[in-house]
Design a protein around this motif. Structure first.
Motif, mmCIF file in Angstrom:
data_model
loop_
_atom_site.group_PDB
_atom_site.id
_atom_site.type_symbol
_atom_site.label_atom_id
_atom_site.label_comp_id
_atom_site.label_asym_id
_atom_site.label_seq_id
_atom_site.Cartn_x
_atom_site.Cartn_y
_atom_site.Cartn_z
ATOM 1 N N ILE A 1 13.208 2.855 2.295
ATOM 2 C CA ILE A 1 12.211 1.763 2.332
ATOM 3 C C ILE A 1 10.832 2.479 1.836
ATOM 4 O O ILE A 1 10.567 3.427 1.885
ATOM 5 C CB ILE A 1 12.016 1.412 3.717
ATOM 6 N N GLU A 2 10.122 1.498 1.138
ATOM 7 C CA GLU A 2 9.026 1.755 0.523
ATOM 8 C C GLU A 2 7.723 2.381 1.148
ATOM 9 O O GLU A 2 6.957 3.262 0.651
ATOM 10 C CB GLU A 2 8.468 0.709 -0.374
ATOM 11 N N SER A 3 7.583 2.008 2.402
ATOM 12 C CA SER A 3 6.521 2.255 3.506
ATOM 13 C C SER A 3 6.683 1.876 4.636
ATOM 14 O O SER A 3 7.524 1.023 5.089
ATOM 15 C CB SER A 3 5.313 1.528 2.691
ATOM 16 N N ARG A 4 5.856 2.700 5.443
ATOM 17 C CA ARG A 4 6.042 2.305 7.125
ATOM 18 C C ARG A 4 5.200 0.692 7.135
ATOM 19 O O ARG A 4 6.161 0.397 8.130
ATOM 20 C CB ARG A 4 4.852 3.425 7.635
ATOM 21 N N GLU A 5 4.509 0.352 6.298
ATOM 22 C CA GLU A 5 4.018 -0.952 6.368
ATOM 23 C C GLU A 5 5.296 -2.031 6.421
ATOM 24 O O GLU A 5 5.372 -3.014 7.106
ATOM 25 C CB GLU A 5 2.874 -1.089 5.664
ATOM 26 N N LEU B 1 8.370 -1.384 7.220
ATOM 27 C CA LEU B 1 9.155 -1.206 8.293
ATOM 28 C C LEU B 1 8.717 -2.262 9.686
ATOM 29 O O LEU B 1 9.233 -2.878 10.231
ATOM 30 C CB LEU B 1 9.362 0.150 8.930
ATOM 31 N N GLU B 2 7.186 -1.758 9.529
ATOM 32 C CA GLU B 2 6.476 -2.652 10.972
ATOM 33 C C GLU B 2 6.654 -4.154 10.360
ATOM 34 O O GLU B 2 6.732 -4.899 11.341
ATOM 35 C CB GLU B 2 5.369 -2.144 10.624
ATOM 36 N N GLN B 3 6.481 -4.712 9.158
ATOM 37 C CA GLN B 3 6.721 -6.118 8.851
ATOM 38 C C GLN B 3 7.753 -6.687 9.241
ATOM 39 O O GLN B 3 7.960 -7.533 9.636
ATOM 40 C CB GLN B 3 6.401 -6.427 7.339
ATOM 41 N N GLN B 4 9.087 -5.737 8.912
ATOM 42 C CA GLN B 4 10.311 -6.336 9.199
ATOM 43 C C GLN B 4 10.291 -6.542 10.871
ATOM 44 O O GLN B 4 11.051 -7.357 11.399
ATOM 45 C CB GLN B 4 11.546 -5.254 8.841
ATOM 46 N N TYR B 5 9.783 -5.638 11.702
ATOM 47 C CA TYR B 5 9.806 -5.722 13.072
ATOM 48 C C TYR B 5 9.025 -6.927 13.619
ATOM 49 O O TYR B 5 9.476 -7.627 14.436
ATOM 50 C CB TYR B 5 9.081 -4.608 13.709
ATOM 51 N N GLU B 6 7.793 -7.057 12.929
ATOM 52 C CA GLU B 6 7.110 -8.525 13.193
ATOM 53 C C GLU B 6 7.919 -9.618 12.976
ATOM 54 O O GLU B 6 7.757 -10.613 13.863
ATOM 55 C CB GLU B 6 5.914 -8.267 12.564
ATOM 56 N N GLU B 7 8.639 -9.744 11.743
ATOM 57 C CA GLU B 7 9.614 -10.805 11.423
ATOM 58 C C GLU B 7 10.501 -10.977 12.738
ATOM 59 O O GLU B 7 10.676 -12.401 13.084
ATOM 60 C CB GLU B 7 10.257 -10.506 10.425
ATOM 61 N N PHE B 8 11.105 -10.298 13.207
ATOM 62 C CA PHE B 8 11.975 -10.358 14.227
ATOM 63 C C PHE B 8 11.198 -10.784 15.583
ATOM 64 O O PHE B 8 12.072 -11.651 16.538
ATOM 65 C CB PHE B 8 12.866 -9.178 14.416
ATOM 66 N N GLU B 9 10.218 -10.060 15.697
ATOM 67 C CA GLU B 9 9.407 -10.551 16.882
ATOM 68 C C GLU B 9 9.024 -11.943 16.796
ATOM 69 O O GLU B 9 9.051 -12.612 17.932
ATOM 70 C CB GLU B 9 8.270 -9.782 16.858
ATOM 71 N N ARG B 10 8.842 -12.445 15.694
ATOM 72 C CA ARG B 10 8.587 -13.999 15.613
ATOM 73 C C ARG B 10 9.881 -14.652 15.699
ATOM 74 O O ARG B 10 9.849 -15.755 16.526
ATOM 75 C CB ARG B 10 7.838 -14.151 14.376
#
Length: 209
Positions: free
Chosen positions: A141-145, A147-156
């Protein structure tokens, strides 16, 4: 210097009269000791896999000891899961430095039932459940950010809903055929007892250190 670092172990000894007929029962005794003595991360174990002759190892967490073996959970599509699909033979290592003890296990993995995996997944913290969906384990993955975006997508996606177990996540049972118990002793004359499974029966022998 590194070569000068050493400890002389002396806390416990391993005698034959303390052994059980089944090494899994004896492992349970040692795990109980590790918890009672407040060993840090007592369930942490090194899982070693191998494909094409190249060993690979990482730390995972033991989640259950049953009569048939040792259970852990992971992403089936991560590196370890893909390796296990090619070669089910594994090795486990526990090291409890506070007790000066090590356990080495050789065996083969098999997937546990889907319902068992689903039941366990339901007990995990919600954040961990979301992480199982968000992480494409072992993929670049290109960045930690990112990964966090992927997490937020599933959170929504799962907001206000119960999170179901993803198909790519579940448990393995390590079915052992060899278990060795190592107890640190003075002067490097450590105690080693190795159990081996032969025709359905466990036999043990003392090994030289």
């Amino acid at each position: 210097m590194l070569r000068d670092i050493r400890n002389n172990y002396h806390k416990f000894e391993l005698k034959e009269d303390s052994l059980t007929n089944n090494p899994i029962d004896f492992f349970r005794n040692w795990m109980d000791d590790a918890i009672r003595y407040e060993v840090k991360e007592p369930t942490a174990m090194i899982l070693a896999t191998s494909t094409s002759g190249q060993p690979d190892a990482r730390v995972v967490l033991l989640k259950e000891v049953r009569d048939g073996g040792f259970v852990f959970y992971t992403n089936y599509m991560g590196q370890k899961g893909l390796q296990l699909s090619v070669n089910p033979k594994v090795a486990l290592t526990f090291f409890w430095i506070e007790l000066e003890r090590q356990v080495r296990i050789k065996g083969e993995v098999q997937k546990i039932g889907e319902q068992e995996s689903t039941d366990y997944f339901a007990t995990r913290p919600r954040d961990s459940q979301l992480g199982a969906w968000a992480s494409k384990q072992s993929k670049e993955i290109e960045s930690r950010e990112g990964l966090e975006q992927q997490y937020e997508e599933f959170e929504r996606r799962f907001e206000g809903e119960q999170i179901r177990r993803p198909d790519h996540w579940g448990g393995y049972l390590v079915v052992p055929y060899e278990i060795e118990f190592w107890q640190g002793r003075p002067n490097r004359l450590h105690d080693r007892i190795r159990y081996k499974l032969h025709k359905g029966n466990w036999n043990y022998a003392r090994l030289q250190p």
